[in-house]
Design a protein around this motif. Structure first.
Motif, mmCIF file in Angstrom:
data_model
loop_
_atom_site.group_PDB
_atom_site.id
_atom_site.type_symbol
_atom_site.label_atom_id
_atom_site.label_comp_id
_atom_site.label_asym_id
_atom_site.label_seq_id
_atom_site.Cartn_x
_atom_site.Cartn_y
_atom_site.Cartn_z
ATOM 1 N N ALA A 137 36.661 39.556 49.078
ATOM 2 C CA ALA A 137 37.471 38.682 49.928
ATOM 3 C C ALA A 137 38.502 37.923 49.101
ATOM 4 O O ALA A 137 39.672 37.827 49.488
ATOM 5 C CB ALA A 137 36.580 37.707 50.688
ATOM 6 N N ILE A 138 38.090 37.389 47.974
ATOM 7 C CA ILE A 138 39.026 36.649 47.119
ATOM 8 C C ILE A 138 40.137 37.567 46.634
ATOM 9 O O ILE A 138 41.318 37.214 46.684
ATOM 10 C CB ILE A 138 38.285 35.984 45.944
ATOM 11 C CG1 ILE A 138 37.379 34.867 46.476
ATOM 12 C CG2 ILE A 138 39.278 35.444 44.909
ATOM 13 C CD1 ILE A 138 36.423 34.294 45.445
ATOM 14 N N ARG A 139 39.759 38.764 46.181
ATOM 15 C CA ARG A 139 40.766 39.720 45.708
ATOM 16 C C ARG A 139 41.750 40.079 46.830
ATOM 17 O O ARG A 139 42.961 40.075 46.636
ATOM 18 C CB ARG A 139 40.085 40.976 45.163
ATOM 19 C CG ARG A 139 41.040 41.998 44.589
ATOM 20 C CD ARG A 139 40.343 43.172 43.903
ATOM 21 N NE ARG A 139 39.181 43.660 44.609
ATOM 22 C CZ ARG A 139 37.905 43.423 44.251
ATOM 23 N NH1 ARG A 139 37.639 42.697 43.187
ATOM 24 N NH2 ARG A 139 36.915 43.917 44.967
ATOM 25 N N LYS A 140 41.222 40.373 48.029
ATOM 26 C CA LYS A 140 42.072 40.735 49.164
ATOM 27 C C LYS A 140 43.033 39.603 49.513
ATOM 28 O O LYS A 140 44.236 39.824 49.704
ATOM 29 C CB LYS A 140 41.200 41.065 50.374
ATOM 30 C CG LYS A 140 41.971 41.324 51.637
ATOM 31 C CD LYS A 140 41.034 41.480 52.818
ATOM 32 C CE LYS A 140 41.792 41.373 54.115
ATOM 33 N NZ LYS A 140 40.894 41.263 55.261
ATOM 34 N N LEU A 141 42.510 38.397 49.591
ATOM 35 C CA LEU A 141 43.345 37.245 49.950
ATOM 36 C C LEU A 141 44.378 36.944 48.860
ATOM 37 O O LEU A 141 45.518 36.601 49.159
ATOM 38 C CB LEU A 141 42.467 36.030 50.202
ATOM 39 C CG LEU A 141 41.579 36.143 51.446
ATOM 40 C CD1 LEU A 141 40.466 35.098 51.403
ATOM 41 C CD2 LEU A 141 42.412 36.010 52.707
ATOM 42 N N ARG A 142 43.991 37.100 47.602
ATOM 43 C CA ARG A 142 44.917 36.877 46.487
ATOM 44 C C ARG A 142 46.051 37.890 46.528
ATOM 45 O O ARG A 142 47.234 37.539 46.412
ATOM 46 C CB ARG A 142 44.160 36.982 45.150
ATOM 47 C CG ARG A 142 45.063 36.870 43.930
ATOM 48 C CD ARG A 142 44.298 36.978 42.634
ATOM 49 N NE ARG A 142 43.551 38.207 42.473
ATOM 50 C CZ ARG A 142 44.100 39.385 42.141
ATOM 51 N NH1 ARG A 142 45.413 39.502 41.969
ATOM 52 N NH2 ARG A 142 43.342 40.452 41.981
ATOM 53 N N GLN A 143 45.696 39.155 46.733
ATOM 54 C CA GLN A 143 46.714 40.204 46.785
ATOM 55 C C GLN A 143 47.621 40.049 48.003
ATOM 56 O O GLN A 143 48.827 40.286 47.908
ATOM 57 C CB GLN A 143 46.048 41.575 46.769
ATOM 58 C CG GLN A 143 45.401 41.888 45.441
ATOM 59 C CD GLN A 143 44.569 43.152 45.450
ATOM 60 O OE1 GLN A 143 44.193 43.663 46.504
ATOM 61 N NE2 GLN A 143 44.275 43.662 44.269
ATOM 62 N N LYS A 144 47.041 39.638 49.131
ATOM 63 C CA LYS A 144 47.836 39.411 50.342
ATOM 64 C C LYS A 144 48.901 38.344 50.094
ATOM 65 O O LYS A 144 50.013 38.433 50.632
ATOM 66 C CB LYS A 144 46.906 38.988 51.481
ATOM 67 C CG LYS A 144 47.591 38.775 52.795
ATOM 68 C CD LYS A 144 46.580 38.398 53.868
ATOM 69 C CE LYS A 144 47.275 38.169 55.196
ATOM 70 N NZ LYS A 144 46.303 37.791 56.244
ATOM 71 N N ARG A 145 48.566 37.363 49.281
ATOM 72 C CA ARG A 145 49.519 36.293 48.957
ATOM 73 C C ARG A 145 50.387 36.637 47.748
ATOM 74 O O ARG A 145 51.161 35.815 47.276
ATOM 75 C CB ARG A 145 48.745 34.995 48.704
ATOM 76 C CG ARG A 145 48.193 34.403 49.993
ATOM 77 C CD ARG A 145 47.071 33.425 49.727
ATOM 78 N NE ARG A 145 46.602 32.752 50.916
ATOM 79 C CZ ARG A 145 45.850 33.309 51.870
ATOM 80 N NH1 ARG A 145 45.487 34.570 51.779
ATOM 81 N NH2 ARG A 145 45.459 32.610 52.919
ATOM 82 N N GLN A 146 50.215 37.847 47.245
ATOM 83 C CA GLN A 146 50.978 38.358 46.102
ATOM 84 C C GLN A 146 50.854 37.457 44.870
ATOM 85 O O GLN A 146 51.840 37.142 44.197
ATOM 86 C CB GLN A 146 52.439 38.581 46.487
ATOM 87 C CG GLN A 146 52.594 39.586 47.600
ATOM 88 C CD GLN A 146 54.035 39.839 47.981
ATOM 89 O OE1 GLN A 146 54.921 39.031 47.723
ATOM 90 N NE2 GLN A 146 54.270 40.974 48.607
#
Length: 77
Positions: free
Chosen positions: A10-19
């Motif tokens: 989840a952290i990785r996905k959210l971090r990548q979503k925010r670039q």
């Protein structure tokens, strides 16, 4: 209880979503990029204080981060 793998994903996905890079998110959360990397990999169990800092660095509340982690966790039968 949220498992480490779901939380890390989840952290990785959210971090990548925010670039955001791991370094930028780690800086915002006041931790090292290597520690954040271990959290994302699910190889460590982060303390609630660290998770709260990561959530705030992602502009989320801790409950929002946990909710996303629960969605990412593989279902166990």
């Amino acid at each position: 209880m949220v498992a480490r793998k779901g939380l890390g994903a989840a952290i990785r996905k959210l971090r990548q979503k925010r670039q955001l890079s791991q370094q930028v998110l780690a800086d915002r959360a006041g931790m090292s990029a290597s520690w954040l990397s271990r959290i994302e990999a699910g190889s460590v169990e982060a303390r609630w204080g660290s998770l709260r800092k990561v959530a705030y660095a992602l502009d989320l509340t801790l409950p929002e981060l946990i909710e996303e982690a629960e969605r990412m966790e593989p279902r166990q039968i």
